[in-house]
Scaffold this active site. Structure first.
Site, short mmCIF file in Angstrom:
data_model
loop_
_atom_site.label_atom_id
_atom_site.label_comp_id
_atom_site.label_asym_id
_atom_site.label_seq_id
_atom_site.Cartn_x
_atom_site.Cartn_y
_atom_site.Cartn_z
N THR A 46 0.81 -1.22 0.00
CA THR A 46 0.00 0.00 0.00
C THR A 46 0.85 1.27 0.00
OG1 THR A 46 -0.21 -0.29 2.40
CG2 THR A 46 -2.04 -1.06 1.03
N THR A 47 2.06 1.23 0.57
CA THR A 47 2.98 2.37 0.51
C THR A 47 3.36 2.68 -0.93
OG1 THR A 47 3.84 1.95 2.73
CG2 THR A 47 5.25 3.24 1.28
N TYR A 109 -13.15 -0.88 3.03
CA TYR A 109 -14.49 -0.34 2.80
C TYR A 109 -15.59 -1.38 2.96
CZ TYR A 109 -18.47 2.25 1.12
OH TYR A 109 -19.70 2.84 1.05
N TYR A 135 -2.28 -8.60 6.25
CA TYR A 135 -1.91 -7.24 6.66
C TYR A 135 -3.09 -6.63 7.39
CZ TYR A 135 -0.22 -2.39 6.14
OH TYR A 135 0.19 -1.09 6.37
N ARG A 140 -6.67 2.20 8.37
CA ARG A 140 -6.77 2.54 6.95
C ARG A 140 -7.88 1.76 6.24
NH1 ARG A 140 -1.95 5.48 5.01
NH2 ARG A 140 -2.93 5.40 2.97
N LYS A 164 1.35 -8.97 9.00
CA LYS A 164 1.94 -7.66 9.24
C LYS A 164 0.95 -6.91 10.12
CE LYS A 164 3.23 -3.29 7.00
NZ LYS A 164 3.28 -2.54 5.71
N ILE A 206 7.99 -4.70 8.42
CA ILE A 206 7.81 -4.28 7.03
C ILE A 206 7.67 -2.77 7.10
CG2 ILE A 206 6.34 -4.40 4.99
CD1 ILE A 206 5.72 -7.31 5.74
#
Length: 294
Positions: A46-47, A109, A135, A140, A164, A206
């Site tokens: 996502t980064t 979502y 993750y 988020r 993660k 991570i």
């Protein structure tokens, strides 16, 4: 055996002024990470702004990084989606590209139930043979993967091997590790909690910080794994102001700003993310200077 121990970098995606992916720069970033001692590269997490790349771009980056790394260190491909079918397709393609594992963010979502999360992750894992790391980042995604769900998946789906963890909920994480009894490989998803997480048994991190300080992030983990707790703690504490600055706006806005300040020319984030506000960029610049990387 864990996919990796130590510091994995959640690598950014560099863009040209035109907005296209800058593969020449990506080549440089991969080599810098390996030279800096990074233990694993996460491609298109996502980064990396996976939410604003097309599926074609997403797979191009994964294929490029797998080919460039060429087995020197593990590559984990971010292939999560809030559409199970899309995540399956991306994961199958990542396996074919040579990824050593996949990282699956919880479906954002949709806010699936715990049973829905189990079905989602199991469906993806069953479509591939390489290991899967979940993750958990409820801030988020809007959904938390419960400790019991993580343990159940790692026990009952042979290639789901770890998580993660970026919930920041140490009580839940400790409870999960107690329930797991060693069956879950845990990685810190928060750079400010690496040593604390490793003290509970995490394999490493991570990391966003690793984009600008790969050696220091690697050393923080390596010293802990060698039993040099004071050295590991010292790096963690020294990095705290920089880590705070790296998250004073939504990730990856600050880390891309930091990389540009270092002359790495990774470009601006894609909309709806915007460039870092000037006042906060000054805070970031000071933290980088104090840490000794600018």
């Amino acid at each position: 055996m864990a996919i990796f121990e130590g510091a994995g970098v959640a690598l950014v995606t560099p863009f040209k002024e035109t907005g296209e992916i800058n593969f020449d720069k990506l080549d440089e970033l991969v080599e810098e990470q390996i030279a800096g001692g990074t233990d694993c590269i996460v491609a298109m997490g996502t980064t990396a702004e996976s939410a604003t790349t097309t599926e074609e771009e997403h797979l191009q980056v994964i294929r490029f990084i797998c080919q460039k790394v060429n087995g020197r260190i593990p590559v984990i491909a971010g292939t999560g989606s809030n559409c199970t079918r899309t995540a399956v397709e991306l994961s199958v393609e990542a396996e074919e590209a040579g990824a050593d594992g996949v990282l699956l963010v919880s479906p954002y979502y949709n806010k699936a139930t715990q049973n829905g999360l189990k079905a989602h992750f199991t469906t993806i894992a069953d479509a591939i043979k390489i290991p899967v790391i979940l993750y958990n980042i409820p801030s988020r995604t809007g959904v938390n993967i419960a400790p019991e769900t993580i343990v159940d998946l790692c026990r009952n789906v042979k290639n789901i091997v770890g998580v993660k963890e970026a919930s920041g909920d140490f009580s839940a994480i400790a409870s999960m590790m107690n329930l797991a009894d060693g069956c879950v490989d845990v990685y810190s998803g928060n750079d400010d909690q690496v040593v604390a997480m490793m003290s509970l048994g995490a394999k490493g991190v991570i990391s966003v910080l690793s984009n600008i300080a790969p050696k220091e992030t690697h050393d923080m983990c390596a010293e802990f794994l060698k039993g040099n707790l004071e050295a590991s703690r010292s790096i963690q504490l020294k990095a705290m102001p920089l880590i705070k600055a790296l998250f004073c706006e939504v990730n990856p806005i600050p880390v891309k700003a930091a990389m540009n300040l270092m002359g790495k020319e990774v470009g601006e984030p894609r909309l709806p993310l915007t460039v870092m506000e000037p006042a906060r960029q000054e805070i970031l610049k000071k933290a980088m200077k104090d840490f000794g990387i600018l």
